[in-house]
Design a protein around this motif. Structure first.
Motif, PDB file in Angstrom:
ATOM      1  N   UNK A   1     -38.384 -21.983  -8.831  1.00 63.31           N
ATOM      2  CA  UNK A   1     -37.647 -21.348  -7.731  1.00 63.31           C
ATOM      3  C   UNK A   1     -36.484 -20.525  -8.273  1.00 63.31           C
ATOM      4  N   UNK A   2     -35.820 -21.029  -9.313  1.00 60.39           N
ATOM      5  CA  UNK A   2     -34.675 -20.308  -9.886  1.00 60.39           C
ATOM      6  C   UNK A   2     -35.088 -18.944 -10.434  1.00 60.39           C
ATOM      7  N   UNK A   3     -36.337 -18.831 -10.881  1.00 60.84           N
ATOM      8  CA  UNK A   3     -36.828 -17.558 -11.417  1.00 60.84           C
ATOM      9  C   UNK A   3     -37.020 -16.518 -10.316  1.00 60.84           C
ATOM     10  N   UNK A   4     -37.009 -16.957  -9.075  1.00 67.06           N
ATOM     11  CA  UNK A   4     -37.179 -16.043  -7.944  1.00 67.06           C
ATOM     12  C   UNK A   4     -35.835 -15.499  -7.445  1.00 67.06           C
ATOM     13  N   UNK A   5     -34.755 -15.974  -8.019  1.00 68.33           N
ATOM     14  CA  UNK A   5     -33.431 -15.616  -7.514  1.00 68.33           C
ATOM     15  C   UNK A   5     -32.719 -14.647  -8.445  1.00 68.33           C
ATOM     16  N   UNK A   6     -32.118 -13.632  -7.850  1.00 73.51           N
ATOM     17  CA  UNK A   6     -31.290 -12.693  -8.604  1.00 73.51           C
ATOM     18  C   UNK A   6     -29.842 -13.153  -8.490  1.00 73.51           C
ATOM     19  N   UNK A   7     -29.245 -13.454  -9.623  1.00 73.45           N
ATOM     20  CA  UNK A   7     -27.874 -13.957  -9.638  1.00 73.45           C
ATOM     21  C   UNK A   7     -26.880 -12.819  -9.852  1.00 73.45           C
ATOM     22  N   UNK A   8     -25.667 -12.926  -9.308  1.00 67.27           N
ATOM     23  CA  UNK A   8     -25.177 -14.020  -8.464  1.00 67.27           C
ATOM     24  C   UNK A   8     -25.828 -13.989  -7.080  1.00 67.27           C
ATOM     25  N   UNK A   9     -26.082 -15.180  -6.533  1.00 65.20           N
ATOM     26  CA  UNK A   9     -26.754 -15.318  -5.248  1.00 65.20           C
ATOM     27  C   UNK A   9     -25.721 -15.695  -4.192  1.00 65.20           C
ATOM     28  N   UNK A  10     -25.549 -14.838  -3.200  1.00 68.12           N
ATOM     29  CA  UNK A  10     -24.476 -15.016  -2.223  1.00 68.12           C
ATOM     30  C   UNK A  10     -24.722 -16.181  -1.276  1.00 68.12           C
ATOM     31  N   UNK A  11     -23.633 -16.882  -0.984  1.00 66.39           N
ATOM     32  CA  UNK A  11     -23.632 -17.898   0.051  1.00 66.39           C
ATOM     33  C   UNK A  11     -22.594 -17.500   1.100  1.00 66.39           C
ATOM     34  N   UNK A  12     -22.547 -18.251   2.174  1.00 71.42           N
ATOM     35  CA  UNK A  12     -21.657 -17.918   3.282  1.00 71.42           C
ATOM     36  C   UNK A  12     -20.198 -18.081   2.854  1.00 71.42           C
TER      37      UNK A  12
ATOM     38  N   UNK B   1     -39.083 -12.120  -4.880  1.00 74.42           N
ATOM     39  CA  UNK B   1     -37.717 -12.546  -5.178  1.00 74.42           C
ATOM     40  C   UNK B   1     -36.997 -12.930  -3.890  1.00 74.42           C
ATOM     41  N   UNK B   2     -36.244 -14.019  -3.939  1.00 71.28           N
ATOM     42  CA  UNK B   2     -35.500 -14.477  -2.763  1.00 71.28           C
ATOM     43  C   UNK B   2     -34.281 -13.581  -2.561  1.00 71.28           C
ATOM     44  N   UNK B   3     -34.192 -12.963  -1.387  1.00 70.44           N
ATOM     45  CA  UNK B   3     -33.088 -12.057  -1.068  1.00 70.44           C
ATOM     46  C   UNK B   3     -31.922 -12.829  -0.465  1.00 70.44           C
TER      47      UNK B   3
END
Length: 253
Positions: A46-57, A116-118
């Motif tokens: 799953x981490x490989x699908x994320x572009x960092x930095x990944x925004x949170x609220x 990729x997770x947006x």
């Protein structure tokens, strides 16, 4: 104003659903793979699908990197989100919405067409608790005159100014600014309340507008822009005439 914003939100969501299309077989394939990864709790995949930095609220900090994601995985992928994902049907519960990507249900999460997770719009109880703790901490670290607000929106810095925007509740936003050399614990040089939020198109660009006398202050956030576009801008108008325009960086959001 509140009624207008509710109607605007409804119209935007309706627009998404009208433009939503059944998922193509090739997209269903990687969505099925992603669902399996979540079922198996495969943080590595799953981490490989994320572009960092990944925004949170905001004010929850963005996920910095893979190690940070693995550490915060259970905070982001709580039981509620995991159940939504693992019980979803790629053909029925996931939709392609043009250039915006692929959404789960009504936008619980978004994935691009490369897998990729947006964004993840679910907020766990743990994240909500952290958010409230961070807001409480911020209230102690600003000038006492600014300590009453519902939620922080953003902190901007231009070459000359430090700007803080807060949500006071009931569609009332506050603008506070200092010279760049001052701290937010200092008395602000300018405070304006009764600001408004304005969405600019459907690409995510938006701005906050504040008026005082014949002056108007506009803090514009660029989500969809050119490669060399700044993250944000500050523009000041006097009697409708632009008298200042500066690029801004988003220090916190």
């Amino acid at each position: 104003m509140k009624t207008f914003k509710i109607l605007l939100t409804i119209l935007m969501f309706n627009s998404l659903f009208l433009n939503a299309q059944d998922l193509k077989p090739e997209y269903q394939k990687f969505i099925s793979k992603f669902i399996l990864e979540v079922k198996n709790g495969d943080k590595e995949a799953i981490s490989k699908r994320i572009k960092f930095p990944f925004k949170r609220n905001y004010p929850i900090p963005s996920v910095k990197d893979k190690a940070d994601f693995v550490k915060r995985y259970n905070q982001i992928f709580d039981k509620v989100l995991i159940e939504k994902i693992t019980k979803s049907d790629p053909a029925k519960d996931w939709s392609e919405v043009g250039w915006r990507g692929i959404m789960l249900n009504r936008g619980d999460m978004w994935i691009d067409t490369d897998g990729r997770i947006i964004s993840i719009n679910n907020q766990s109880d743990e994240e909500l608790k952290l958010k409230n703790e961070l807001i409480a901490a911020q209230k102690k670290n600003v000038n006492a005159s600014l300590s009453k607000f519902k939620e922080p929106v953003a902190i901007l810095e231009t070459s000359k100014f430090r700007i803080r925007i807060d949500d006071l509740g009931n569609n009332n936003f506050r603008y506070a600014s200092w010279s760049i050399k001052k701290k937010m614990t200092d008395t602000p040089d300018l405070v304006i309340e009764n600001g408004v939020f304005v969405a600019d198109g459907t690409g995510g660009n938006h701005y906050y507008e504040f008026k005082k006398g014949n002056f108007k202050y506009e803090c514009y956030f660029i989500v969809l822009g050119e490669k060399d576009s700044p993250p944000a801008t500050l523009t000041v108008y006097q009697s409708g005439k632009e008298i200042l325009s500066q690029n801004a960086k988003i220090v916190s959001r």
